[in-house]
Design an enzyme around this catalytic site. Structure first.
Site, mmCIF file in Angstrom:
data_model
loop_
_atom_site.group_PDB
_atom_site.id
_atom_site.type_symbol
_atom_site.label_atom_id
_atom_site.label_comp_id
_atom_site.label_asym_id
_atom_site.label_seq_id
_atom_site.Cartn_x
_atom_site.Cartn_y
_atom_site.Cartn_z
ATOM 1 N N ARG A 174 2.987 -26.159 8.983
ATOM 2 C CA ARG A 174 2.820 -24.864 9.671
ATOM 3 C C ARG A 174 4.167 -24.331 10.153
ATOM 4 N NH1 ARG A 174 1.727 -25.039 14.662
ATOM 5 N NH2 ARG A 174 0.154 -26.646 14.528
ATOM 6 N N TYR A 194 -2.569 2.351 4.766
ATOM 7 C CA TYR A 194 -3.628 1.470 4.272
ATOM 8 C C TYR A 194 -4.731 1.378 5.334
ATOM 9 C CZ TYR A 194 -5.787 -2.887 2.694
ATOM 10 O OH TYR A 194 -6.666 -3.840 2.286
ATOM 11 N N ASP A 214 5.769 -0.166 5.279
ATOM 12 C CA ASP A 214 4.947 -0.987 4.385
ATOM 13 C C ASP A 214 5.383 -0.630 2.967
ATOM 14 O OD1 ASP A 214 2.988 -1.984 2.674
ATOM 15 O OD2 ASP A 214 1.372 -1.699 4.124
ATOM 16 N N LYS A 243 -0.072 -7.703 -4.041
ATOM 17 C CA LYS A 243 -0.046 -6.606 -4.992
ATOM 18 C C LYS A 243 1.094 -6.798 -6.002
ATOM 19 C CE LYS A 243 -3.306 -5.463 -2.166
ATOM 20 N NZ LYS A 243 -3.127 -4.570 -1.041
HETATM 21 C C1 LIG Z 1 -3.505 -4.546 0.350
HETATM 22 C C2 LIG Z 1 -2.606 -3.872 1.294
HETATM 23 C C3 LIG Z 1 -2.403 -4.361 2.592
HETATM 24 C C4 LIG Z 1 -3.145 -5.572 3.125
HETATM 25 O O1 LIG Z 1 -2.755 -6.742 2.498
HETATM 26 P P1 LIG Z 1 -3.714 -8.014 2.245
HETATM 27 O O2 LIG Z 1 -2.857 -8.906 1.448
HETATM 28 O O3 LIG Z 1 -4.944 -7.524 1.535
HETATM 29 O O4 LIG Z 1 -4.053 -8.549 3.604
HETATM 30 C C5 LIG Z 1 -1.492 -3.704 3.402
HETATM 31 N N1 LIG Z 1 -0.839 -2.599 2.980
HETATM 32 C C6 LIG Z 1 -1.034 -2.087 1.753
HETATM 33 C C7 LIG Z 1 -0.272 -0.873 1.345
HETATM 34 C C8 LIG Z 1 -1.922 -2.689 0.874
HETATM 35 O O5 LIG Z 1 -2.106 -2.165 -0.338
#
Ligand SMILES: *Cc1c(COP(=O)(O)O)cnc(C)c1O
Length: 392
Positions: free
Chosen positions: A55, A108, A180, A205
């Site tokens: 961890r 998001y 982000d 992603k």
């Molecule tokens: C999918 C996504 C998230 C969240 O991420 P997870 O891995 O599903 O927790 C945050 N921001 C954007 C732009 C996303 O596409």
């Protein structure tokens, strides 16, 4: 610092080599997956390489974090079990009751839900704003605003925000700017170099890139003070103290995906650009949202701020029924949430990714369909879209 981790090395070199040195004991070219929870001590407190318990740190996670920091041009990176757990750790490190968060009105949906449903009840203020309109941003900043949170290109309407301009406004107000960078990826856009303070990712992603591993990251530079402590140290403490870390196998898969990020992104962008261009003026469509189109309102800004325009594109049909039929009848584009994998996906935002924000300012039109354009053959993808449009 070795050449492979140097910020002067080409992006592709960093993607493949940063943090990925061969194993010195066996010569294994690929660093092993350290599937261990704990590490033997040479006497009490005698840690080998600083590792004590997974961890707190694991060499496979370190390898990924080194790679992520090198790609975003930050000093420190922290890798988490999901994008949202990364965002939560950052927000816990940043916020105290009474603080205010200003968020783009098209972030998001899960990010809005996280702050609105988890942090707001603990005494944090939240407002959303049209982040591309600088006067609106200026007006929405309050003396309590500690965080300005933006996404560009945004989801699903591909709005473009001027990162440098928002950073200037936010900094003048004493706020920290979080970008982000999931949609663009560090290959297409470098928010820290543009003036942002922190980058977050859903590595689920494009970074992972193969729709097979969930993950998230926070990348930043040392030296940002929050209540007298270094923000990076605070994020590191929350990662350790709360424990939403990437598991070793997840970290390894993400590192493996990152090694081809630049090649994949070039193809995602080229495929999406070709499809977007083929759809302009199509009689079944009210609108095509893609920043690579010259008529897109953010085109010039995106051209300055991004290397190319990415793999995400949205289309607006003439009504909700047609949009639903389209989303349910493509063949190559598979109907699923998520994005950024090598395979093409179609999504119906108003009832899928954006269902959690229905009835709020973040609501998405039911006539909009989002495409995550993969790296299959572009002619096949284009035929799938055009044939489906002919049927709806
Ligand atoms: C999918 C996504 C998230 C969240 O991420 P997870 O891995 O599903 O927790 C945050 N921001 C954007 C732009 C996303 O596409």
């Amino acid at each position: 610092m070795s050449l492979d981790e140097s910020r002067d090395a080409d992006f592709a070199t960093r993607a493949i080599r940063a943090g990925q040195s061969f194993d010195p004991t066996t010569g294994s070219v690929i660093p092993p997956v350290y599937l261990t929870t704990t590490f033997v001590q040479d006497g009490i407190g005698g840690f080998r390489g600083g590792y004590e318990y997974t961890r707190g740190g694991n060499p496979t996670r370190t390898a990924l974090e080194t790679q992520l920091a090198a790609l975003e041009g930050g000093d420190r990176a922290f890798s988490f079990a999901s994008g949202l757990s990364a965002e939560d750790a950052l927000l816990r490190a940043l916020l105290a009751p009474g603080d205010h968060v200003l968020m783009g009105n098209d972030v998001y949906g899960g990010t809005h839900r996280l702050v609105n449903r988890v942090h707001v009840p603990w005494g944090v203020g939240l407002d959303t704003v049209e982040m591309g309109e600088l006067d609106a941003v200026r007006a929405a900043l309050t003396p309590e605003t500690r965080v300005v949170w933006l996404e560009t290109p945004s989801n699903p309407l591909m709005k473009i925000t001027d990162i440098a301009a928002v950073a200037e406004l936010a900094h003048a107000n004493g706020a920290i700017v979080v970008v982000d960078n999931t949609f663009a990826s560090p290959y297409l856009q470098q928010p820290l170099a543009l003036g942002a303070d922190v980058v977050v990712h859903s590595t689920t992603k494009y970074l992972g890139g193969h729709s097979d591993v969930l993950g998230g990251a926070v990348v930043l530079n040392s030296g940002l003070e929050v209540r007298g402590e270094d923000l990076a140290d605070r994020v590191g403490f929350i990662q350790f103290g709360v424990g939403a870390v990437s598991a070793p196998m997840d970290a390894w898969l993400t590192s493996r995906g990152i090694k081809t990020l630049h090649v994949r992104m070039d193809r995602h962008s080229a495929n999406a650009q070709a499809i977007a261009e083929s759809l302009v003026g199509h009689p079944k469509l009210a609108k095509v949202y893609y920043p690579g189109l010259p008529e897109h309102p953010g085109h010039e800004l995106a051209a300055r701020q991004m290397r190319s325009f990415g793999g995400m594109l949205s289309i607006e049909l003439h009504d909700a029924d047609a949009a639903r039929r389209f989303a349910e009848s493509t063949e190559l584009f598979q109907l699923a949430e998520s994005l950024g994998g090598v395979e093409s996906l179609v999504c119906y935002p108003s009832e899928m990714t954006h269902a959690s924000v229905r009835g709020t300012a973040l609501e998405v039109s039911p006539a909009v369909v989002r495409l995550s354009v993969g790296i299959e053959g572009v002619d096949d993808l284009m035929s799938d879209v055009l044939d489906t449009l002919a049927r709806v």
